[in-house]
Design a protein around this motif. Sequence first.
Motif, PDB file in Angstrom:
ATOM      1  N   ASP A 246       0.834  -1.194   0.000  1.00  0.00           N
ATOM      2  CA  ASP A 246       0.000   0.000   0.000  1.00  0.00           C
ATOM      3  C   ASP A 246       0.873   1.249   0.000  1.00  0.00           C
ATOM      4  N   VAL A 247       0.478   2.229  -0.825  1.00  0.00           N
ATOM      5  CA  VAL A 247       1.337   3.404  -1.015  1.00  0.00           C
ATOM      6  C   VAL A 247       0.865   4.620  -0.214  1.00  0.00           C
ATOM      7  N   ALA A 248      -0.175   4.473   0.574  1.00  0.00           N
ATOM      8  CA  ALA A 248      -0.650   5.601   1.376  1.00  0.00           C
ATOM      9  C   ALA A 248       0.437   6.058   2.338  1.00  0.00           C
ATOM     10  N   PRO A 249       0.489   7.347   2.641  1.00  0.00           N
ATOM     11  CA  PRO A 249       1.553   7.854   3.531  1.00  0.00           C
ATOM     12  C   PRO A 249       1.334   7.432   4.984  1.00  0.00           C
ATOM     13  N   PHE A 250       2.432   7.309   5.722  1.00  0.00           N
ATOM     14  CA  PHE A 250       2.392   7.015   7.148  1.00  0.00           C
ATOM     15  C   PHE A 250       2.140   8.304   7.941  1.00  0.00           C
ATOM     16  N   VAL A 251       1.570   8.138   9.134  1.00  0.00           N
ATOM     17  CA  VAL A 251       1.428   9.249  10.074  1.00  0.00           C
ATOM     18  C   VAL A 251       2.534   9.104  11.110  1.00  0.00           C
ATOM     19  N   PRO A 252       3.382  10.129  11.298  1.00  0.00           N
ATOM     20  CA  PRO A 252       4.540   9.985  12.204  1.00  0.00           C
ATOM     21  C   PRO A 252       4.179  10.231  13.676  1.00  0.00           C
ATOM     22  N   LEU A 253       5.000   9.674  14.541  1.00  0.00           N
ATOM     23  CA  LEU A 253       4.874   9.894  15.986  1.00  0.00           C
ATOM     24  C   LEU A 253       6.259   9.764  16.595  1.00  0.00           C
ATOM     25  N   VAL A 254       6.629  10.738  17.417  1.00  0.00           N
ATOM     26  CA  VAL A 254       7.920  10.705  18.106  1.00  0.00           C
ATOM     27  C   VAL A 254       7.664  10.459  19.586  1.00  0.00           C
ATOM     28  N   ILE A 255       8.333   9.447  20.155  1.00  0.00           N
ATOM     29  CA  ILE A 255       8.193   9.120  21.574  1.00  0.00           C
ATOM     30  C   ILE A 255       9.529   9.341  22.256  1.00  0.00           C
ATOM     31  N   ASN A 256       9.505  10.128  23.328  1.00  0.00           N
ATOM     32  CA  ASN A 256      10.705  10.350  24.137  1.00  0.00           C
ATOM     33  C   ASN A 256      10.587   9.546  25.414  1.00  0.00           C
ATOM     34  N   LYS A 257      11.560   8.689  25.667  1.00  0.00           N
ATOM     35  CA  LYS A 257      11.544   7.861  26.864  1.00  0.00           C
ATOM     36  C   LYS A 257      12.960   7.712  27.390  1.00  0.00           C
ATOM     37  N   ARG A 258      13.121   8.083  28.669  1.00  0.00           N
ATOM     38  CA  ARG A 258      14.428   8.007  29.321  1.00  0.00           C
ATOM     39  C   ARG A 258      15.510   8.720  28.501  1.00  0.00           C
ATOM     40  N   GLY A 259      15.148   9.876  27.961  1.00  0.00           N
ATOM     41  CA  GLY A 259      16.122  10.678  27.232  1.00  0.00           C
ATOM     42  C   GLY A 259      16.417  10.194  25.825  1.00  0.00           C
ATOM     43  N   ARG A 260      15.729   9.154  25.384  1.00  0.00           N
ATOM     44  CA  ARG A 260      15.946   8.633  24.027  1.00  0.00           C
ATOM     45  C   ARG A 260      14.720   8.902  23.176  1.00  0.00           C
ATOM     46  N   GLN A 261      14.939   9.260  21.939  1.00  0.00           N
ATOM     47  CA  GLN A 261      13.857   9.564  21.009  1.00  0.00           C
ATOM     48  C   GLN A 261      13.678   8.400  20.041  1.00  0.00           C
ATOM     49  N   THR A 262      12.441   7.951  19.898  1.00  0.00           N
ATOM     50  CA  THR A 262      12.119   6.886  18.950  1.00  0.00           C
ATOM     51  C   THR A 262      11.080   7.399  17.969  1.00  0.00           C
ATOM     52  N   ASP A 263      11.359   7.224  16.679  1.00  0.00           N
ATOM     53  CA  ASP A 263      10.458   7.692  15.620  1.00  0.00           C
ATOM     54  C   ASP A 263       9.608   6.528  15.118  1.00  0.00           C
ATOM     55  N   TYR A 264       8.302   6.646  15.321  1.00  0.00           N
ATOM     56  CA  TYR A 264       7.355   5.658  14.817  1.00  0.00           C
ATOM     57  C   TYR A 264       6.516   6.286  13.712  1.00  0.00           C
ATOM     58  N   GLU A 265       5.874   5.424  12.948  1.00  0.00           N
ATOM     59  CA  GLU A 265       4.879   5.872  11.996  1.00  0.00           C
ATOM     60  C   GLU A 265       3.899   4.730  11.770  1.00  0.00           C
ATOM     61  N   ALA A 266       2.661   5.079  11.420  1.00  0.00           N
ATOM     62  CA  ALA A 266       1.625   4.062  11.257  1.00  0.00           C
ATOM     63  C   ALA A 266       0.593   4.529  10.245  1.00  0.00           C
ATOM     64  N   LYS A 267      -0.127   3.577   9.662  1.00  0.00           N
ATOM     65  CA  LYS A 267      -1.207   3.897   8.721  1.00  0.00           C
ATOM     66  C   LYS A 267      -2.192   2.739   8.679  1.00  0.00           C
ATOM     67  N   THR A 268      -3.405   3.037   8.266  1.00  0.00           N
ATOM     68  CA  THR A 268      -4.446   2.027   8.111  1.00  0.00           C
ATOM     69  C   THR A 268      -4.463   1.530   6.677  1.00  0.00           C
ATOM     70  N   VAL A 269      -4.623   0.227   6.510  1.00  0.00           N
ATOM     71  CA  VAL A 269      -4.805  -0.378   5.190  1.00  0.00           C
ATOM     72  C   VAL A 269      -6.042  -1.270   5.269  1.00  0.00           C
ATOM     73  N   MET A 270      -7.061  -0.968   4.462  1.00  0.00           N
ATOM     74  CA  MET A 270      -8.267  -1.795   4.407  1.00  0.00           C
ATOM     75  C   MET A 270      -8.141  -2.772   3.242  1.00  0.00           C
ATOM     76  N   LEU A 271      -8.431  -4.020   3.525  1.00  0.00           N
ATOM     77  CA  LEU A 271      -8.295  -5.046   2.499  1.00  0.00           C
ATOM     78  C   LEU A 271      -9.324  -6.138   2.753  1.00  0.00           C
ATOM     79  N   ALA A 272     -10.211  -6.357   1.781  1.00  0.00           N
ATOM     80  CA  ALA A 272     -11.239  -7.403   1.864  1.00  0.00           C
ATOM     81  C   ALA A 272     -12.059  -7.290   3.152  1.00  0.00           C
ATOM     82  N   GLY A 273     -12.384  -6.041   3.527  1.00  0.00           N
ATOM     83  CA  GLY A 273     -13.190  -5.816   4.715  1.00  0.00           C
ATOM     84  C   GLY A 273     -12.427  -5.924   6.025  1.00  0.00           C
ATOM     85  N   ARG A 274     -11.135  -6.158   5.952  1.00  0.00           N
ATOM     86  CA  ARG A 274     -10.311  -6.267   7.151  1.00  0.00           C
ATOM     87  C   ARG A 274      -9.490  -4.999   7.331  1.00  0.00           C
ATOM     88  N   ARG A 275      -9.319  -4.628   8.594  1.00  0.00           N
ATOM     89  CA  ARG A 275      -8.532  -3.437   8.883  1.00  0.00           C
ATOM     90  C   ARG A 275      -7.166  -3.824   9.429  1.00  0.00           C
TER      91      ARG A 275
END
Length: 475
Positions: A246-275
């Motif tokens: 799937d080519v839809a863009p991801f939505v980013p999220l930055v989490i700071n924990k114990r002085g460390r930064q982690t970059d996450y991203e996520a997106k929804t993909v619908m396929l055959a009625g499943r999410r």
Amino acid sequence: MRRIGPALVFERLWEETGCRAVIAALAGQRKHGFALERAVFLTVLHRLFVSGSDRAADRWREDYAIAGVAELDLHHLYRAMAWLGEELPEKEQDGRTPFSPRCLKDMVEERLFAHRRDLLTRLDLVFMDTTSLYFEGAGGQTLGRHGYSKDHRPDLRQMILAVLLDGDGRPVCSEMWPGNTADVTTLIPVVDRLRGRFAIARVCVVADRGMISAETVAELEARRLLYILGVRERSDKLVRELVLEDVAPFVPLVINKRGRQTDYEAKTVMLAGRRYIVCRNRQEAEKDAADRASIVAALERQLTKGDKALVGNTGYRRFLNTISDDHFAIDPDKIAEDSKFDGIFVLRTNTDLDPLAAMLCYKQLWTVEQTFRTAKHLLSTRPIFHKLDETIRGHVFCSFLALVLKKALEDRIAALGRSGSWPEIIADLDSLTETEIAYDGKRFIVRSAPRPGASLALRAAGVALPPTVRDAAAS
């Protein structure tokens, strides 16, 4: 000399979590002829500090100051275990099977949950993880069975233990099955019982990819239960070939924990009625790419020396194309295919949570799994010498109660804005002692100075230290 730290802290938590009152009330319905609640507490306290058999607990307590255990004998500990694991009458079995009967320990769990109802008004998220516990002997009448061993001891009989935790990581209940029970078959029965036992109207089940199957998902949906389940993205053809493309863009999220930064991203993909929720940890993606580049570079060096050394190396061969029986070449298509999974994990859900919220819920499961791993010494309980199902269930349930106290202390430490190493806290509490000495015709009790971990635990539990020196006659 007596060690005083363990009982000082955990007696307070035993009372505040409701464990003392619940067990004393249930035990008081019969006349056992000994302090059953004290026998259970002794076993739980031993499990927190050393773990092991009830016989070992009986010897261990001789060096510790623990109120109300002086009159206990080893057979009292055995009787307490049998009481906890005792099957309830048939009319109270709520549809249980003979291999997973409703026991007295279930009543303890339900009353403990009710005790903190004002703190936890609803149980929205439920996390479940399992482990296997092996036996040196037969393992009871029904529990000990040969099965897939997570301890890598397929030669020994084992049982399966599941622990369910709420969204804050607090233990809710435990389930026990014979050792040949597959993880994927356990989730639905547990959820069914969970809703009935704890009067839960709405629950979202969060489980790892080892729990998911088409049948499990169908059963969850038939019960109109919400779920967030991990997907085996490499082996699921639909996910591998369609969801990840799937080519839809991801939505980013930055989490700071114990002085460390982690970059996450996520997106929804619908396929055959499943999410599906496709998630990526960008730091993990960089690490995966670097690891693969290192393997390919090593492959290139190895190929210049000859192919024979690569025949049995599956780590290398996943990036190779077989030209003949023992001749290989690097396959760029396999490298490109592998790169699709860099930092990726995929979820399947029927919730309407936005992709990042669903990802964060699933990330909580990782915290639960970490809790499970760090508590492994509590849950292992080995060696298990009991020969009856009821005493085995009681013995293992004391590990669950130990986990309740461990989580209670960790929460109180976190409420102070502090963190601490669990092994250091346990060791420092264990080092806190009192010694009786004679001086100038009088006897005194002298307390040792607390180490940092013990001081933190005492402060978190709200327990005051006894005086450094006091008159033994006044004690």
